[in-house]
Every structure is written in structure tokens, then in C-alpha cells.
Design a protein around this motif. Structure first.
Motif, PDB file in Angstrom:
ATOM      1  N   ARG A 192       0.830  -1.195   0.000  1.00  0.00           N
ATOM      2  CA  ARG A 192       0.000   0.000   0.000  1.00  0.00           C
ATOM      3  C   ARG A 192       0.873   1.257   0.000  1.00  0.00           C
ATOM      4  O   ARG A 192       1.800   1.369   0.799  1.00  0.00           O
TER       5      ARG A 192
ATOM      6  N   ARG B  67      -0.995   9.492  -4.387  1.00  0.00           N
ATOM      7  CA  ARG B  67      -1.871  10.368  -5.165  1.00  0.00           C
ATOM      8  C   ARG B  67      -2.256  11.543  -4.272  1.00  0.00           C
ATOM      9  O   ARG B  67      -2.605  11.369  -3.120  1.00  0.00           O
TER      10      ARG B  67
ATOM     11  N   HIS C 245      -7.052  10.651   8.749  1.00  0.00           N
ATOM     12  CA  HIS C 245      -6.337   9.463   8.293  1.00  0.00           C
ATOM     13  C   HIS C 245      -7.263   8.649   7.395  1.00  0.00           C
ATOM     14  O   HIS C 245      -8.308   8.192   7.832  1.00  0.00           O
TER      15      HIS C 245
ATOM     16  N   HIS D 219     -11.848  10.778  -0.065  1.00  0.00           N
ATOM     17  CA  HIS D 219     -10.447  11.115  -0.351  1.00  0.00           C
ATOM     18  C   HIS D 219     -10.321  11.430  -1.844  1.00  0.00           C
ATOM     19  O   HIS D 219      -9.783  10.649  -2.621  1.00  0.00           O
TER      20      HIS D 219
ATOM     21  N   TRP E  22       0.787   1.409  -6.755  1.00  0.00           N
ATOM     22  CA  TRP E  22      -0.426   1.178  -5.960  1.00  0.00           C
ATOM     23  C   TRP E  22      -1.256   2.460  -5.967  1.00  0.00           C
ATOM     24  O   TRP E  22      -0.825   3.489  -5.451  1.00  0.00           O
TER      25      TRP E  22
ATOM     26  N   THR F   1      -7.718  19.763   2.332  1.00  0.00           N
ATOM     27  CA  THR F   1      -7.810  20.194   0.935  1.00  0.00           C
ATOM     28  C   THR F   1      -7.688  19.029  -0.044  1.00  0.00           C
ATOM     29  O   THR F   1      -7.862  19.210  -1.236  1.00  0.00           O
ATOM     30  N   GLU F   2      -7.370  17.839   0.451  1.00  0.00           N
ATOM     31  CA  GLU F   2      -7.351  16.653  -0.405  1.00  0.00           C
ATOM     32  C   GLU F   2      -8.690  15.933  -0.335  1.00  0.00           C
ATOM     33  O   GLU F   2      -8.907  14.941  -1.031  1.00  0.00           O
TER      34      GLU F   2
ATOM     35  N   TYR G 142      -8.349   3.718   3.924  1.00  0.00           N
ATOM     36  CA  TYR G 142      -8.162   2.882   2.730  1.00  0.00           C
ATOM     37  C   TYR G 142      -6.749   2.947   2.174  1.00  0.00           C
ATOM     38  O   TYR G 142      -6.158   1.911   1.881  1.00  0.00           O
ATOM     39  N   CYS G 143      -6.204   4.166   2.012  1.00  0.00           N
ATOM     40  CA  CYS G 143      -4.842   4.211   1.467  1.00  0.00           C
ATOM     41  C   CYS G 143      -3.815   4.499   2.549  1.00  0.00           C
ATOM     42  O   CYS G 143      -2.615   4.479   2.275  1.00  0.00           O
ATOM     43  N   GLY G 144      -4.282   4.776   3.775  1.00  0.00           N
ATOM     44  CA  GLY G 144      -3.346   4.855   4.895  1.00  0.00           C
ATOM     45  C   GLY G 144      -2.572   6.147   5.007  1.00  0.00           C
ATOM     46  O   GLY G 144      -1.637   6.224   5.783  1.00  0.00           O
ATOM     47  N   VAL G 145      -2.935   7.188   4.244  1.00  0.00           N
ATOM     48  CA  VAL G 145      -2.201   8.440   4.367  1.00  0.00           C
ATOM     49  C   VAL G 145      -2.984   9.406   5.252  1.00  0.00           C
ATOM     50  O   VAL G 145      -4.198   9.310   5.386  1.00  0.00           O
ATOM     51  N   ASP G 146      -2.245  10.331   5.862  1.00  0.00           N
ATOM     52  CA  ASP G 146      -2.892  11.393   6.622  1.00  0.00           C
ATOM     53  C   ASP G 146      -3.226  12.508   5.640  1.00  0.00           C
ATOM     54  O   ASP G 146      -2.343  13.228   5.194  1.00  0.00           O
ATOM     55  N   ALA G 147      -4.496  12.600   5.302  1.00  0.00           N
ATOM     56  CA  ALA G 147      -4.894  13.517   4.241  1.00  0.00           C
ATOM     57  C   ALA G 147      -5.349  14.847   4.811  1.00  0.00           C
ATOM     58  O   ALA G 147      -6.170  14.910   5.715  1.00  0.00           O
ATOM     59  N   ASP G 148      -4.793  15.877   4.249  1.00  0.00           N
ATOM     60  CA  ASP G 148      -5.159  17.241   4.589  1.00  0.00           C
ATOM     61  C   ASP G 148      -6.573  17.523   4.071  1.00  0.00           C
ATOM     62  O   ASP G 148      -7.015  16.948   3.086  1.00  0.00           O
TER      63      ASP G 148
ATOM     64  N   GLY H  22      -6.891  11.643  -4.012  1.00  0.00           N
ATOM     65  CA  GLY H  22      -6.127  10.542  -3.429  1.00  0.00           C
ATOM     66  C   GLY H  22      -6.694   9.250  -3.969  1.00  0.00           C
ATOM     67  O   GLY H  22      -6.923   9.127  -5.161  1.00  0.00           O
ATOM     68  N   CYS H  23      -6.993   8.313  -3.066  1.00  0.00           N
ATOM     69  CA  CYS H  23      -7.444   7.009  -3.536  1.00  0.00           C
ATOM     70  C   CYS H  23      -8.897   7.034  -4.016  1.00  0.00           C
ATOM     71  O   CYS H  23      -9.369   6.081  -4.620  1.00  0.00           O
TER      72      CYS H  23
END
Lengths: 188, 109
Positions: A54, A141, B5, B58, A67, B16-17, B8-14, B61-62
Motif C-alpha cells: 500500500r 496520489r 487518516h 479522499h 499502488w 484540501t485533499e 483505505y490508502c493509509g495516508v494522513d490527508a489534509d 487521493g485514492c
């Protein structure tokens, strides 16, 4: 036969980092259940690399896997082989619930390199570009200013930027502006 | 700035995302329901001071929808969780109870 060209052939800017357009690359989107052995093995078979974790991308030469989402993987190929590979993948997955699309012509590709490459991207994206968080191999992304984009850390000083081809000029200008000489922040 | 957070893709999304999707865990009232139920489903939303459950996507993102539990006064995020649920999971519920003892839950069991 029409001449195939990337959106901004040969565009290169030098400042606190080097920004250049990378030309055409084959990109194939596969959407489906990535846990299915057939989907997984088809993607790895065509690309010749391990299935990425991931938020990661793997590559060997011009082939690779990125990914994209829990149900989406992108196959990188040489541009000339994308159409054939798409047909091959679609054939293998014909009985599996999935979507296979050759999106090579929908994208533009830039490279930002140099010691300040992370800084150039940090000016444009909300993604955390810190060396401890966004390590080589990471693929994310996100957005660059007002357009969606993906950033890929090829190595510690080289970042590849994927965006939509329709926004190529915008992305190119953004990166060039963020890399203007004398604009280093020195955060990282 | 709100940072969520993405489960699904595990990122800490701001913020604005992300694209906001309004109140979470609505029950749909469609054909066959009463006018009052349909009106409530369409228009009547919680507007709490405190604990709130929301849907977010998201977008940059994802692309996945997910749920978030946050406090509307302090913007404290209690947690984010899968979109494939009809009520907050137990661990999120317990975490909120730990931080906001006495909060009024619609899903008290």
C-alpha cells in the motif's frame, strides 16, 4: 499515422532543482479485487516486478507497478507496448470482474531532481514530503495546487510527478515556478 | 486545518485533499415511506455542538469514501473508519466515551 508526442517535449527548467518533462510512458489501469490471485499475478507478470505494498511503487527499467487505491493498480510499460499489454491483460481477466484501460495518452509526466526536489513539491502539495515519511519507493496520489497528481519518490533526490495531460502546461509552470533560483526554504 | 487518516490508502490527508459528504449513518427513506420520513431523510440534519459523525471522500487521493468522528467545537478527530458500516464501530464509540464522558450516543447499546 500521426506523430505521437508528449505534451511539452523537451521542456526543462533548472533552479533549486531540475525539472524536466519525461516524454511518453505506457500506463495501464487495472481496477478489480487486487487480492484475487489472477489479478495479482497478471499485474506482476506483465510488469515483471513484485506486487507493491500500500502506498508504494515497484519498478525494473521502464516497467513497474504503482499502488493507486485498494482496488486499483497501475502498470507502467514502455509506451509502444502499452496497447498490446492492455489487450493481453484484458484477455486474461475477461472472466474476472475488472476494468482494464490504457490511460497512457491521458497523462503527462515530469521529473524533479536534486537536493531540493522535496522542497519544490512541498510548495505545491499538502502531502508530507519529509524524508522520514516519504521514503524512496513511496507513491502517493495527491494534488499540486489545483489539479490532481501523483508523486513517486524514485530515489532520495528524484521525484516523478504524474498528472493529467490536459493540465500539462499548468503543472509544468507550477513546478518551474516552485523551482525558481533563490527560492530554497531549507526546511528539510 | 483538519487532517484525517484515510483508512483505505493509509495516508494522513489534509482537508484540501478531501471532499466533505455531510452527516454519516443516514437511513434512507424512499418509495413507500411517509411524507414526514422522506422530508426528514432529505432535509433534517444533526447540527451538534460536540461529537459528530461525517462522511468524507479522499477525492485527491485514492478516491474512497470513509467515515470520520470529530468534535465540532475543538476539531479533535476521534478516529476514521470504513464506509461499509451503518453505525460507528465499538472502538470509535469507546474512544469518544473515554474523551467525552457522558456524550449522548444514538447508538448506545
Amino acid at each position: 499515422m500521426s506523430d505521437l508526442a508528449s505534451p511539452l517535449p523537451g521542456v526543462a527548467v533548472s533552479g533549486i532543482a531540475e525539472v524536466r518533462e519525461l516524454g511518453l510512458r505506457g500506463m495501464i489501469t487495472i481496477k478489480g479485487d487486487l487480492a484475487l490471485p489472477l489479478v495479482n499475478s497478471t499485474a506482476t507478470g506483465v510488469s515483471g516486478v513484485d506486487f507493491p505494498d500500500r502506498g508504494q511503487a515497484n519498478y525494473v527499467g521502464e516497467r513497474g507497478l504503482c499502488w493507486m487505491a485498494p482496488d486499483e493498480i497501475m502498470v507502467l510499460t514502455p509506451y509502444a507496448e502499452a496497447a498490446g499489454d492492455t489487450a493481453h491483460i484484458a484477455h486474461v481477466l475477461r472472466d474476472t470482474h475488472s476494468l482494464v484501460a490504457n490511460v497512457s495518452d491521458a497523462r503527462c509526466l515530469f521529473e524533479v531532481s536534486g537536493a531540493s526536489a522535496r522542497e519544490v513539491l512541498s510548495k505545491l502539495t499538502p502531502a508530507d514530503m519529509h524524508p522520514d515519511r516519504f521514503r524512496p519507493g513511496a507513491f502517493r496520489r495527491t494534488r499540486l495546487a489545483q489539479v490532481p497528481a501523483a508523486v513517486w519518490m524514485r530515489d532520495d533526490q528524484t521525484i516523478e510527478v504524474f498528472a493529467f495531460r490536459s493540465a500539462a502546461r499548468y503543472v509544468s509552470d507550477l513546478l518551474a515556478n516552485a523551482a525558481r533560483p533563490g527560492t530554497a526554504v531549507g526546511y528539510y | 486545518m483538519l487532517i484525517l487518516h484515510c483508512p483505505y490508502c493509509g495516508v494522513d490527508a489534509d482537508e484540501t485533499e478531501l471532499a466533505p459528504g455531510g452527516e454519516a449513518h443516514l437511513k434512507r427513506f424512499g418509495p413507500g415511506s411517509s411524507d414526514a420520513e422522506f422530508e426528514a431523510y432529505l432535509f433534517q440534519r444533526e447540527n451538534p455542538k460536540g461529537v459528530h459523525f461525517e462522511r468524507w471522500r479522499h477525492a485527491n487521493g485514492c478516491g474512497k469514501w470513509f467515515h470520520a468522528a470529530r468534535c465540532t467545537t475543538t476539531n479533535e478527530v476521534f478516529g476514521t473508519y470504513s464506509a461499509q458500516v451503518t453505525e460507528p464501530p465499538r472502538d470509535i464509540h469507546d474512544k469518544i466515551t473515554g474523551k467525552r464522558p457522558g456524550w449522548l450516543s444514538r447508538w448506545l447499546s
